[in-house]
Design a protein around this motif. Structure first.
Motif, mmCIF file in Angstrom:
data_model
loop_
_atom_site.group_PDB
_atom_site.id
_atom_site.type_symbol
_atom_site.label_atom_id
_atom_site.label_comp_id
_atom_site.label_asym_id
_atom_site.label_seq_id
_atom_site.Cartn_x
_atom_site.Cartn_y
_atom_site.Cartn_z
ATOM 1 N N THR A 1 -6.835 -45.736 6.333
ATOM 2 C CA THR A 1 -6.146 -46.366 7.459
ATOM 3 C C THR A 1 -5.051 -47.317 6.986
ATOM 4 O O THR A 1 -3.995 -47.425 7.596
ATOM 5 C CB THR A 1 -7.154 -47.150 8.330
ATOM 6 O OG1 THR A 1 -8.157 -46.239 8.763
ATOM 7 C CG2 THR A 1 -6.484 -47.772 9.530
ATOM 8 N N LYS B 1 2.413 -30.589 11.251
ATOM 9 C CA LYS B 1 2.392 -30.985 12.658
ATOM 10 C C LYS B 1 1.530 -30.036 13.492
ATOM 11 O O LYS B 1 1.027 -30.401 14.542
ATOM 12 C CB LYS B 1 3.803 -31.107 13.224
ATOM 13 C CG LYS B 1 4.583 -29.825 13.363
ATOM 14 C CD LYS B 1 5.910 -30.143 14.095
ATOM 15 C CE LYS B 1 6.649 -28.877 14.498
ATOM 16 N NZ LYS B 1 7.341 -28.227 13.390
ATOM 17 N N ASP C 1 -2.375 -31.441 11.949
ATOM 18 C CA ASP C 1 -2.762 -32.841 12.131
ATOM 19 C C ASP C 1 -1.506 -33.662 12.430
ATOM 20 O O ASP C 1 -0.971 -34.349 11.555
ATOM 21 C CB ASP C 1 -3.460 -33.365 10.854
ATOM 22 C CG ASP C 1 -4.061 -34.758 11.059
ATOM 23 O OD1 ASP C 1 -3.729 -35.417 12.074
ATOM 24 O OD2 ASP C 1 -4.845 -35.191 10.205
ATOM 25 N N GLU D 1 -0.932 -36.301 13.895
ATOM 26 C CA GLU D 1 -0.988 -37.751 13.786
ATOM 27 C C GLU D 1 -0.784 -38.206 12.342
ATOM 28 O O GLU D 1 0.043 -39.054 12.044
ATOM 29 C CB GLU D 1 -2.341 -38.234 14.305
ATOM 30 C CG GLU D 1 -2.366 -39.716 14.589
ATOM 31 C CD GLU D 1 -3.772 -40.156 15.009
ATOM 32 O OE1 GLU D 1 -4.215 -41.207 14.532
ATOM 33 O OE2 GLU D 1 -4.415 -39.410 15.791
ATOM 34 N N ARG D 2 -1.569 -37.620 11.441
ATOM 35 C CA ARG D 2 -1.524 -38.092 10.052
ATOM 36 C C ARG D 2 -0.565 -37.289 9.177
ATOM 37 O O ARG D 2 -0.246 -37.694 8.060
ATOM 38 C CB ARG D 2 -2.935 -38.079 9.454
ATOM 39 C CG ARG D 2 -3.893 -38.983 10.219
ATOM 40 C CD ARG D 2 -5.228 -39.099 9.552
ATOM 41 N NE ARG D 2 -5.974 -37.841 9.571
ATOM 42 C CZ ARG D 2 -7.250 -37.731 9.151
ATOM 43 N NH1 ARG D 2 -7.896 -38.801 8.698
ATOM 44 N NH2 ARG D 2 -7.872 -36.562 9.189
ATOM 45 N N SER E 1 -2.924 -36.549 5.937
ATOM 46 C CA SER E 1 -4.235 -36.188 6.465
ATOM 47 C C SER E 1 -5.214 -36.105 5.286
ATOM 48 O O SER E 1 -4.829 -36.263 4.130
ATOM 49 C CB SER E 1 -4.135 -34.840 7.172
ATOM 50 O OG SER E 1 -5.399 -34.478 7.702
ATOM 51 N N LYS F 1 -11.158 -46.492 17.254
ATOM 52 C CA LYS F 1 -10.167 -46.532 16.166
ATOM 53 C C LYS F 1 -10.797 -47.290 15.001
ATOM 54 O O LYS F 1 -11.918 -47.805 15.109
ATOM 55 C CB LYS F 1 -8.872 -47.197 16.615
ATOM 56 C CG LYS F 1 -9.062 -48.605 17.135
ATOM 57 C CD LYS F 1 -7.752 -49.235 17.574
ATOM 58 C CE LYS F 1 -7.137 -48.571 18.778
ATOM 59 N NZ LYS F 1 -6.474 -49.440 19.719
#
Lengths: 256, 590
Positions: free
Chosen positions: B128, B275, B278, B280-281, B285, B575
């Protein structure tokens, strides 16, 4: 590229040996260690060659290729197209078998180098600019090619007079550490024998990690020794102050 | 024939393996304890596989991201391990990692610095926060060299280039280990009150691997034969980015640091395909996800010329790349004639890490054999179904130390060395010398090559019940054939002879992997089954534990211990805890 390479590989042990001819099929991008592995896997399973990572990270596969001290895993075969590739063990160290030498002397010297003795507990507050120059020395992979090529050790068997380039950068790493509190100058002047180096820079040339051993470690260390033992004004001040010179004459003569 | 001789050496604590974990254990067992500690390594000192680690050591200092803390490191590690990790192991790890890194700094490691003069931390996949303490891209070298010098300045004996062939156990208690010196083939018996295994993983069983010659699973196999339990053997990590071309370097690691420093992945159509998998990451990832994504792109016909994906860091500028990734720059320039500061390069998944291993107690690293401890890659429990980048180096330090403490305390509480069964040693010497006398002509190197081919094809990154079963059948045939491995030459530094034992160890562990992989009928983390493509809740509570009686591998299910409330609570914010806390903090400030 030719379809195969001809290699002459030194085979033998402490009692003697000779170069043996092998033929190895060529493959794109292959390195000398690939060729030796082909020999080991298919032609001579008892061929002794040290290696670990095959990525120039570990410094195990040091040997001499066509007379030059090299990492076998980093030396491309395609630079020798049309030539015979001769592989011999490092000359400076006693032979165990084939390309494997007894490098234990280096590990004995390593014990002589005093560790970092921090002047304050971690976490340290150090700026990048202050550690840049020692981080260069931390790239060393202890392949001992610098020790192999250093003529004090190689041609003059100076193992009892000089620690060799590897341990000069190890000492420099601690000496130049912003948090270190140990004085290694007497060690350098005496047992370490930094004065034995006559700055031919052969060690720097063979370093696979491109560490500027002579310029960035050995010369500054020589300066520290000179500053301590040979600065005429300091000698005068010491004598006027009634203090005796606290150390015996360091070794001075360089090997030529 | 003259009777074979062996040398006997006595130690209070014997450490087998001299990578980061072994050396850290040695320091802990020896410093200030008055115990006699010996370290055995099959390579030269300082060459162990630890040296290959590049990206960094994860520790939640929060030097750049203040909200980081052990809770978030715990959260990230459990999540990436898909919750089959031993929670207590992870908790200890996340709490102790920062102290271990600082200890390293005080012993001489020099990490890159922040502008404030603290340890620099880089982002890495599925962490994170920016968490990896590093020195350029050679952090493993820094760790092992620092530990090596620290260790040789404590009162320990180091035995280099020794092959261990047998763990000696009497009445459920370890009493020593037997092997030979590679340099001359002399046999040696180490009698020990306690033994720490820190022998690393077994990534050499795969054809495309980032692992060094050493990673043949010797310690795990020796302990398994002696009665120790293995766990989660199906979990093998494939690192997303290994080199692809030229053939001789296929599999060589391209550090995750390239993506950490901003490197982008594209397929042959120039598309940033992460994309799809994942969004988001993206490139950062977790390793299992990125590796599978690259694999799928290649399968879908969008691969690069040699079957990989493009990785590009050139947009960061030559000076930056050379400063932060000097090893990568040099590696591609020398071995692939390619300047990564100017152009993209091909990458594909490569076998990287074995999450499974000896089942150990979280606090002491004790195995189920009394007096036998294990730490580092050979042990199991921290990483679950997928290891986070950067967690391995801190693992070595945290659990190397704890294994050293465990062994130290056990050795102190144990009496005299046990008498060794002479006939057992006679038998072992005969067995070890047998490859010189066998009539068969099976070449150990060729058995190894076929094993690698087999494991890659049938139990690699993509698996199914059918491929695994077929793989198992072929493996058992190969194992049979391997009984005839033979070798010529003398006992003096004979790599072919050493290879016989490496191969035997890898064959045994490969069987362990396949049997475990057959049983886990789901996809979880690194274990990807096309016949069971989903992660299933009922498997989240199960670890597979294997034991060996000399003939057969037995597999049983053990329940994953549930987290206590104060840890389970960390997963209730929707989260990462550090993010939740910092946002709550911001709101209260308003």
């Amino acid at each position: 590229m030719s379809d195969e390479f001809k290699l002459m590989v030194w085979r033998g042990d402490a009692s003697g040996g000779a170069e043996v001819e092998y033929h190895v099929p060529a493959e794109t991008g292959m390195v000398v260690l690939d060729a030796l592995h082909y020999i080991e896997h298919n032609l001579a399973p008892d061929l002794a060659v040290r290696w670990n990572c095959k990525a120039a990270h570990c410094g195990s596969c040091s040997a001499e290729v066509n007379g030059e001290p090299k990492l076998l895993c980093k030396t491309r075969m395609d630079q020798y197209v049309g030539q015979t590739v001769t592989v011999r063990p490092m000359k400076t160290f006693p032979i165990i078998k084939d390309l494997v030498t007894d490098v234990s002397w280096n590990y004995k010297v390593a014990k002589e180098v005093p560790l970092l003795a921090p002047t304050a507990p971690a976490p340290f507050n150090m700026q990048q600019i202050d550690v840049d120059r020692i981080q260069e020395f931390h790239r060393c992979i202890e392949c001992f090619l610098c020790q192999d090529t250093c003529h004090v050790l190689r041609d003059h068997a100076g193992q009892n007079k000089y620690f060799g380039p590897r341990y000069m950068i190890k000492i420099a790493e601690f000496e130049m550490h912003p948090m270190d509190g140990v004085d290694r100058v007497p060690l350098l002047a005496h047992e370490g024998g930094v004065g034995m180096c006559n700055v031919t820079k052969c060690c720097t040339e063979v370093c696979p990690q491109h560490i500027r051993i002579t310029d960035n470690a050995i010369i500054p260390l020589k300066e520290r020794v000179a500053d301590r033992y040979y600065d005429p004004i300091k000698i005068l001040l010491r004598r006027l102050g009634g203090k005796k010179d606290d150390v015996s004459e360091p070794k001075t003569h360089a090997v030529t | 024939m003259a009777q074979e001789m062996y040398e006997t050496l006595d130690y209070d604590v014997l450490i087998i393996g001299a990578g980061g974990a072994g050396l850290r254990a040695a320091v802990e067992a020896s410093e200030g304890t008055g115990l006699k500690v010996g370290v055995v390594t099959k390579s030269l000192l300082g060459k162990a596989h630890t040296v290959m680690a590049e990206g960094g050591a994860a520790a939640s200092f929060g030097n750049l991201d203040a909200p980081d803390g052990w809770e978030t490191h715990f959260y990230d590690t459990m999540r990436s391990g898909h919750f089959i990790n031993n929670y207590r192991t992870v908790e200890i790890f996340a709490k102790e990692a920062p102290d271990r890194v600082l200890e390293l700094e005080s012993w001489g490691a020099v990490f890159d610095r922040t502008p404030e003069g603290r340890i620099m931390q880089r982002p890495f996949g599925a962490h994170t926060f920016r968490r990896l303490c590093h020195i350029g891209d050679h952090t493993g070298l820094e760790l092992i060299r620092t530990m090596q010098y620290k260790a040789i300045h404590t009162n320990i004996d180091v035995f280099q280039e020794v092959t261990m062939t047998k763990m000696l156990v009497q009445n459920g208690r370890v009493v020593g280990a037997f092997g030979y010196f590679r340099a001359d083939g002399r046999f040696v018996l180490f009698r020990a009150r306690a033994i720490v295994l820190a022998t690393g993983g077994w990534g050499r069983i795969y054809k495309v691997t980032s692992n060094s010659w050493e990673s043949t699973g010797d310690g795990a196999a020796l302990a398994f034969r002696a009665g120790a339990d293995l766990m989660d053997m199906e979990m093998v990590q494939f690192h997303p980015t290994g080199m692809v071309w030229p053939p001789g370097v296929r599999g060589l690691l391209v550090t995750e640091g390239v993506r950490g420093e901003g490197g982008l992945l594209r397929n042959s159509e120039g598309e940033r395909f992460m994309k799809t998998y994942d969004p988001e990451r993206m490139e950062l990832s977790s390793r299992d996800v990125v590796a599978r994504s690259i694999f799928r792109e290649v399968q879908a016909g969008r691969g690069t010329p040699h079957g990989g994906a493009w990785l590009d860091i050139s947009h960061k500028g030559a000076d930056y790349v050379k400063k932060k990734l000097p090893g990568m720059y040099e590696q591609f320039l020398t071995l692939a004639d390619l300047d990564i500061t100017k152009q993209p390069f091909e990458v594909a998944p490569t076998c990287h890490y074995t999450m499974g291993g000896l089942r150990v107690d979280a606090e002491t690293c004790a195995t189920n054999i009394a007096g036998l401890f294990a730490a580092g890659e050979v042990a199991c429990g921290l990483h679950g179904a997928n290891r986070l980048g950067g967690n391995s180096l801190s693992d070595l330090l945290v659990f190397g130390r704890r294994a050293g403490m465990g062994a130290r305390d056990y050795a102190k509480a144990t009496g005299q060395h046990a008498a060794i069964d002479e006939s057992e040693l006679r038998q072992e010497m005969d067995r070890v010398l047998e490859p010189f006398h066998r009539q068969g002509s099976v070449n150990p190197y060729h058995v190894h090559e076929r094993l690698q081919e087999l494991m890659t094809n049938y139990a690699g990154i993509m698996r199914s019940g059918d491929t695994l079963q077929e793989g198992l059948d072929k493996l058992l045939e190969l194992k049979d054939e391997a009984r005839s491995m033979s070798i010529g030459g003398s006992r003096v530094y004979n790599p072919g002879w050493h290879a016989v034992f490496d191969v035997e160890n890898m064959l045994l562990l490969s069987e362990g992997i396949i049997r475990s992989a057959l049983e886990r009928k789901e996809s979880r983390g690194a274990h990807w089954r096309t016949d069971f493509p989903d992660e299933l809740p009922e498997w989240q509570t199960v670890n597979f534990v294997e034991s060996f009686d000399g003939q057969t591998i037995r597999l049983r299910r053990e329940p994953v211990n549930p987290m206590p409330d104060y840890l389970a609570q960390l997963f209730t914010y929707g989260k990462a805890p550090g993010l939740a806390k910092s946002e709550a903090g911001k709101e209260s400030q308003v």
